[in-house]
Design an enzyme around this catalytic site. Structure first.
Site, PDB file in Angstrom:
ATOM      1  N   GLY A  70      52.231  88.719  39.480  1.00  0.00           N
ATOM      2  CA  GLY A  70      52.536  87.351  38.607  1.00  0.00           C
ATOM      3  C   GLY A  70      53.840  88.055  37.768  1.00  0.00           C
ATOM      4  CB  CYS A  92      41.142  76.001  47.876  1.00  0.00           C
ATOM      5  SG  CYS A  92      42.031  77.293  48.402  1.00  0.00           S
ATOM      6  N   GLY A  94      50.838  73.255  49.296  1.00  0.00           N
ATOM      7  CA  GLY A  94      49.649  72.747  50.125  1.00  0.00           C
ATOM      8  C   GLY A  94      48.959  73.617  51.123  1.00  0.00           C
ATOM      9  CG  LEU A  95      46.784  76.533  50.364  1.00  0.00           C
ATOM     10  CD1 LEU A  95      45.476  76.133  49.922  1.00  0.00           C
ATOM     11  CD2 LEU A  95      47.023  77.881  50.216  1.00  0.00           C
ATOM     12  CG  ASN A 132      44.053  80.906  47.363  1.00  0.00           C
ATOM     13  OD1 ASN A 132      43.506  80.757  46.402  1.00  0.00           O
ATOM     14  ND2 ASN A 132      45.112  80.379  48.024  1.00  0.00           N
ATOM     15  N   GLY A 186      56.395  83.420  38.751  1.00  0.00           N
ATOM     16  CA  GLY A 186      57.837  83.940  38.522  1.00  0.00           C
ATOM     17  C   GLY A 186      57.539  84.509  36.959  1.00  0.00           C
ATOM     18  CG  ASN A 188      46.785  81.776  43.271  1.00  0.00           C
ATOM     19  OD1 ASN A 188      47.749  81.459  43.444  1.00  0.00           O
ATOM     20  ND2 ASN A 188      45.737  82.054  44.388  1.00  0.00           N
TER      21      ASN A 188
HETATM   22  C1  LIG Z   1      55.517  79.318  47.491  1.00  0.00           C
HETATM   23  C2  LIG Z   1      54.230  80.012  47.036  1.00  0.00           C
HETATM   24  C3  LIG Z   1      53.221  79.894  47.996  1.00  0.00           C
HETATM   25  C4  LIG Z   1      52.073  80.679  47.800  1.00  0.00           C
HETATM   26  N1  LIG Z   1      51.133  80.405  48.584  1.00  0.00           N
HETATM   27  C5  LIG Z   1      49.888  81.121  48.276  1.00  0.00           C
HETATM   28  C6  LIG Z   1      48.812  81.450  49.150  1.00  0.00           C
HETATM   29  O1  LIG Z   1      49.002  80.906  50.397  1.00  0.00           O
HETATM   30  N2  LIG Z   1      47.560  82.218  48.821  1.00  0.00           N
HETATM   31  C7  LIG Z   1      47.675  82.684  47.615  1.00  0.00           C
HETATM   32  O2  LIG Z   1      46.366  83.305  47.408  1.00  0.00           O
HETATM   33  N3  LIG Z   1      48.843  82.665  46.967  1.00  0.00           N
HETATM   34  C8  LIG Z   1      49.708  82.181  47.028  1.00  0.00           C
HETATM   35  N4  LIG Z   1      50.855  82.127  46.116  1.00  0.00           N
HETATM   36  C9  LIG Z   1      50.547  82.801  44.855  1.00  0.00           C
HETATM   37  C10 LIG Z   1      51.271  84.245  44.897  1.00  0.00           C
HETATM   38  O3  LIG Z   1      50.761  84.986  46.030  1.00  0.00           O
HETATM   39  C11 LIG Z   1      51.094  84.892  43.577  1.00  0.00           C
HETATM   40  O4  LIG Z   1      49.819  84.936  43.217  1.00  0.00           O
HETATM   41  C12 LIG Z   1      51.890  83.972  42.441  1.00  0.00           C
HETATM   42  O5  LIG Z   1      52.869  83.490  43.031  1.00  0.00           O
HETATM   43  C13 LIG Z   1      52.331  84.862  41.187  1.00  0.00           C
HETATM   44  O6  LIG Z   1      53.107  85.882  41.589  1.00  0.00           O
HETATM   45  P1  LIG Z   1      54.685  85.776  41.290  1.00  0.00           P
HETATM   46  O7  LIG Z   1      54.895  85.400  39.927  1.00  0.00           O
HETATM   47  O8  LIG Z   1      55.231  87.489  41.625  1.00  0.00           O
HETATM   48  O9  LIG Z   1      55.232  84.745  42.368  1.00  0.00           O
HETATM   49  C14 LIG Z   1      51.924  81.467  46.488  1.00  0.00           C
HETATM   50  C15 LIG Z   1      53.192  81.250  45.575  1.00  0.00           C
HETATM   51  C16 LIG Z   1      54.219  80.943  45.824  1.00  0.00           C
HETATM   52  C17 LIG Z   1      55.388  80.774  45.018  1.00  0.00           C
END
Ligand SMILES: Cc1cc2nc3c(=O)[nH]c(=O)nc-3n(C[C@H](O)[C@H](O)[C@H](O)COP(=O)(O)O)c2cc1C
Ligand SMILES: Cc1cc2nc3c(=O)[nH]c(=O)nc-3n(C[C@H](O)[C@H](O)[C@H](O)COP(=O)(O)OP(=O)(O)OC[C@H]3O[C@@H](n4cnc5c(N)ncnc54)[C@H](O)[C@@H]3O)c2cc1C
Ligand SMILES: Cc1cc2nc3c(=O)[nH]c(=O)nc-3n(C[C@H](O)[C@H](O)[C@H](O)COP(=O)(O)OP(=O)(O)OC[C@H]3O[C@@H](n4cnc5c(N)ncnc54)[C@H](O)[C@@H]3O)c2cc1C
Ligand SMILES: Cc1cc2nc3c(=O)[nH]c(=O)nc-3n(C[C@H](O)[C@H](O)[C@H](O)COP(=O)(O)O)c2cc1C
Ligand code: FES
Ligand code: FES
Lengths: 305, 261, 305, 261
Positions: free
Chosen positions: A245, A131, A73-74, A128, A219, A194
């Protein structure tokens, strides 16, 4: 001669193409005990809003097959505390600091972008757009090209110095249409993807496993979807792309670069192995040497189809 | 940090004890801290699992007491001596030790919750905050098999009181049934670890008898280091209704009265 | 008394809610050596077209984290051979036979639907709408509500007997809008989800791992996305839903039912353990007994939010 | 089918031999058939892995000869005696045995490709299609370590000719360098298994010398039973340019001249 790793993302000079993804690396300080932040190409900071934000109630995370759902939830400390307490730590390192920002309406984004534009220590902004726009009935900025264009134009017009990266949501029918909308409205770079929206249910209690009901899937599970989207977008726009991603190792990162990303960002993998970015960098160097490629830029978009 | 498994011993059908060589962790560990352990290098399960550091030695061995809860712990139980596991730690803020003990202390454990309480007892004794007989462990569980590490507490000279829900070991009932009369006679500082329901009941008793209480909480964790904000718990805030604190770095040990249950 | 497992999907009476998903169970015969087909609630046959179709060149599949990509390209024997050589085998079993059909334009679907409507042994039709509409520049029928409505209306108007299940593609911004379009245009039931579009690259050769470049992602990796979509759609439409995507065990299946699916289908899991459907059925029975639920229908959509 | 591991022996740094108890499979196996083996019950890796059935015995043991190729085979190599693996089989259409041998047969193996050729040789001999000395195995590989099961063929009385790309064992060169002169002197039926490039070259030689050739192909497989259509290879068709056939059920053994390489 060691391979050349510098890349340039819309004027942001990165000494190597490996970034830490927003929301998965805290404010950098959480991981400074576990790896040398100087080695990173850059750090994208946790999504920042004008005012502090408490985020969602727990449970906020749940593991899924080769992935996880999060509904943080940011949560963030807000602009003021960030500039006073968090940024000074980050600027001690020789790494690009990119700020991921969000808001509930266009005006929120505009205000924070304007404030950050004058902060010398920052290398770029990442929007981002996942939202929900509260003024438009909660449709996410990133799923509607018109809303996105409005937002990007408004933010772009405030910036005198900072490059603007627009981070795309994968929860769309046509990622290319969204990417083109961002490009047309003044984005300097794109990052994708994202998280995908998912959900998990506890069958014993028959309740959602996340207090927020749904959450964002990240993940390795999402890696093939992300690579596909980067490849599609790279065919259609000229903007530099940050691919992310599900990157767990250098091979995963290379897929993005070959598909058309100029840089990559490591997200969920940080949680599992804080040194993942360094390992990726080493793997990348080794690959370039083995493949006799002198400059990582030559690899960008080199997919043979 | 890659660590070699020294032993991985089954205590009873549900509980195991894992000893690994992890010098850096052993050198820094504090009672109540934990580690994040990766049960294998594949993606299933993807995330590390948190475990309290149960014991450690100058030689660099650390010990984890664990129960089979699901996939990750089942895989963990299959590791043989010589296998390598990746461990991150020590993590979190452990128990805050008062410098001197004015009164006897009560340690309250719900089954596997006993894990971080053993090093706490050891530390209290070795730092001479208290003498062993000033410490009482109240250990509860569903059944006899859930009562763990009693021998180790006994070896320290700590008094141990046991209860089980089915009466198969010690008094029949809940650990709060042991705690309530003790607090009634002499309110003592309480250090508790166990299931959330139990901790809540313990906290309520301590509030009632106005005695300080530290609880070690559990939460689903992704990073364990404060980066993901995934593990929060609601706590009292000064200028707001509440705030969220991260169990992995602002805890896992919290003052019970600060937690909004 | 053992729990009641019969469910009714728009008039298709299933003796239990566990189906084999289209494309993952061949024509049934491939698996008859490994399990008793009589135990299945139903079998959804491999996507059938009017004429035989050769599909894509190999490589057609690649494993991904907790998933796989496939680009079979809808290879199938065509209507005639199916009716003559494949259906007779299937009708020997006491299980509902549902035919998944596809085409490249509306007329293709209409023709095959009309033909099948008169085949007594068939219990229902499932419309695969993930195919690109060649008349509309290759936009998939399932990603555009208007195209979808046109298709569903055209097919529905041909059917006198068979219930029409529309199988939704998850590669959309708003699955609910698509579901509503299907409902409005006459669908009798929905099934979701089909595969997500993904891609994998061989970094050594810098070529796509699939000859078709992109493919459909299936398997446990997509389960959280599928559950989310079923839940969202179940809130918005009245039609019975068949939930699928990444079901590996009874708990995965139960998540769909609790989210709002009246039946489930097992796909990729068949490849790994041919008996998965039977195991799910056993797990389902055990769960119902443990939870003291007498009829599986009571569980449908029982999520407590 | 759940099968217990009897032994899992390392032959050299890259190759292993796994013996499991799988009575139903042993009872039905034919030379050239394969099994789909699930290396563990988790999701990483997700899919089963195909392996030729290398040997089997009346007692119900079956043997697989395998090389470490990636994640799945690495995990497989870590299984200890007593572990349980899930195996589906026997699968596919093996070698077609002529009833009588009019000429000597040539078996051509590229490294691990030797696996299904051993039971073929055994069968040819036990069914008295040929005498052992009428069979010649041509075994090629990159280096000495890639030449496998030579002992077993020798024990059968089969003639063995070896070549390696680096000359570390036998003649230096490719297996086709051994095959060409033999076919030139006396065209003989060929049965080949190995990397696709090698099979293609072998097929080309056999076409040239107009001798029948059966090749055992590899393909990425999901189901192994004909259901997914994932494993197809392009082959000659009667009324079309080509058709796709499934390696898992219409193969893995094909007549070389039918394959469109
Ligand atoms: C716990 C968590 C918090 C995240 N918070 C944000 C965020 O604040 N702003 C945003 O643009 N992306 C956020 N993301 C998305 C990641 O930056 C990324 O785009 C996404 O997790 C896919 O990459 P990954 O598979 O390597 O994690 C968040 C991801 C996770 C897992
Ligand atoms: C700070 C901390 C210290 C801990 N110390 C110990 C310890 O010393 N010994 C021990 O045996 N266990 C301890 N736990 C709990 C342990 O982390 C979980 O039992 C373990 O993660 C379960 O993993 P699994 O894969 O076996 O189960 P899963 O398959 O992941 O889950 C099985 C069940 O356990 C629940 N669960 C999963 N993760 C957690 C978690 N983090 N907290 C609570 N419940 C969970 C799930 O909701 C599910 O019901 C601790 C947890 C925390 C947060
Ligand atoms: C019918 C058949 C019989 C086989 N018999 C044997 C045998 O007896 N002994 C043996 O060692 N191997 C055999 N193989 C090959 C074996 O299946 C693969 O080596 C194995 O699946 C690799 O799994 P992995 O997880 O270790 O590698 P992965 O991590 O999956 O892949 C590693 C590398 O191997 C390649 N690969 C993966 N799967 C296959 C495949 N099915 N065919 C060819 N290359 C593949 C990948 O492209 C990659 O380059 C056979 C394959 C088939 C189709
Ligand atoms: C190899 C393969 C072939 C498929 N073929 C079809 C098809 O012909 N028609 C269709 O509607 N869906 C097809 N699907 C999609 C599945 O029916 C199912 O919707 C999807 O795989 C998600 O379920 P799963 O994760 O359980 O596999 C296919 C899937 C796979 C893996
Ligand atoms: S587990 Fe990530 S912040 Fe606590
Ligand atoms: S592997 Fe599925 S059809 Fe051959």
């Amino acid at each position: 001669m060691p391979p050349q790793l510098n890349v340039n993302i819309a004027g942001i000079k990165l000494k190597n193409p490996v970034l830490a993804a927003s929301g998965t690396f805290g404010y950098g300080e959480e991981y400074s005990r576990w790896l040398d932040l100087n080695q990173l190409g850059g750090i994208v900071v946790k999504g920042l809003s004008l005012n502090p934000h408490q985020g969602n109630p727990p449970p906020r995370i749940v593991e899924t097959p080769a992935g996880m759902l999060n509904a943080i939830g940011l949560e963030n400390v807000g602009l003021k505390v960030f500039l006073e307490e968090k940024l000074p730590f980050l600027t001690r390192f020789d790494t690009a600091v990119i700020i991921n920002i969000w808001g509930k309406e266009v005006a929120d984004y505009v205000t924070i972008a304007k404030e950050l534009d004058s902060v010398r220590e920052i290398a770029g902004l990442e929007l981002n757009v996942s939202c929900p726009n509260i003024k438009k009935g909660g449709i996410s900025f990133g799923t509607n090209p018109d809303l996105l264009m409005e937002l990007v134009q408004a933010v772009r017009s405030q910036l005198t110095r900072l490059p603007l990266i627009v981070k795309l949501s994968p929860n769309v029918t046509d990622i290319v249409a969204i990417a083109i909308a961002a490009e047309k409205s003044g984005a300097d770079a794109l990052s994708l993807i994202n998280t995908l929206i998912g959900m998990a249910i506890d069958v014993k209690t028959r309740r959602p496993r996340l207090a927020n009901i749904t959450g964002g899937l990240s993940g390795p599970a999402i890696h093939p979807i992300a690579v596909r989207m980067v490849w599609q977008v790279a065919q259609a726009v000229k903007l530099p792309i940050i691919g992310l991603g599900g990157i767990m190792n250098s091979s995963d990162a290379l897929e993005f670069i070959i598909a058309g990303a100029r840089a990559v960002a490591v997200g969920t993998a940080n949680f599992i192995t804080p040194q993942t970015s360094i390992e990726i960098l080493n793997g990348l160097r080794q690959y370039l040497v083995e493949q006799k490629i002198e400059d990582v830029n030559e690899l960008v978009g080199s997919l043979a189809v | 940090m890659k660590c070699r498994v020294i032993t991985n011993k089954q205590l009873n059908p549900r509980y195991y004890k894992l000893t690994v060589l992890a010098k850096e962790i052993a050198d820094q560990a504090q009672p109540g801290q934990f580690v994040m352990l990766q049960v294998n290098s594949g993606f299933d399960p993807l995330l590390r699992r948190p475990f309290a550091i149960h014991r450690w030695w100058d030689g660099g061995e650390i010990e984890i007491l664990y129960q089979i809860a699901g996939k990750g712990t089942r895989l963990l139980s299959q590791l043989c001596a010589g296998a390598v596991v990746d461990i991150l730690g020590p993590l979190g803020k452990g128990f805050s030790l008062p410098l001197t003990g004015v009164r006897p202390f009560l340690l309250v454990a719900g089954s596997i919750g006993v894990a971080p309480l053993l090093p706490l007892a050891q530390d209290l004794i070795s730092k001479q905050v208290l003498t062993p007989n000033q410490i009482t462990l109240l250990a509860g569980g569903k059944s006899q098999a859930d009562i763990l590490a009693v021998q180790e507490f006994g070896d320290l000279g700590v008094r141990v009181k046991i209860c089980t829900e089915d009466g198969s070991f010690g008094q029949k009932g809940l650990v709060t049934d042991l705690l309530a009369p003790l607090l009634q006679t002499a309110p003592s500082p309480v250090f508790a670890c166990g299931p959330t329901g139990m901790l809540k009941a313990v906290a309520e008793l301590c509030r009632q008898y106005q005695t300080p209480c530290q609880v070690s909480l559990e939460a689903a964790m992704a990073c364990g280091v404060g980066a993901c904000q995934g593990c929060v718990v609601k706590t009292q805030a000064e200028h707001a209704d509440f705030k969220f604190q991260r169990v992995c770095c602002e805890g896992p040990v919290f003052e019970a009265e600060k937690v909004i249950w």
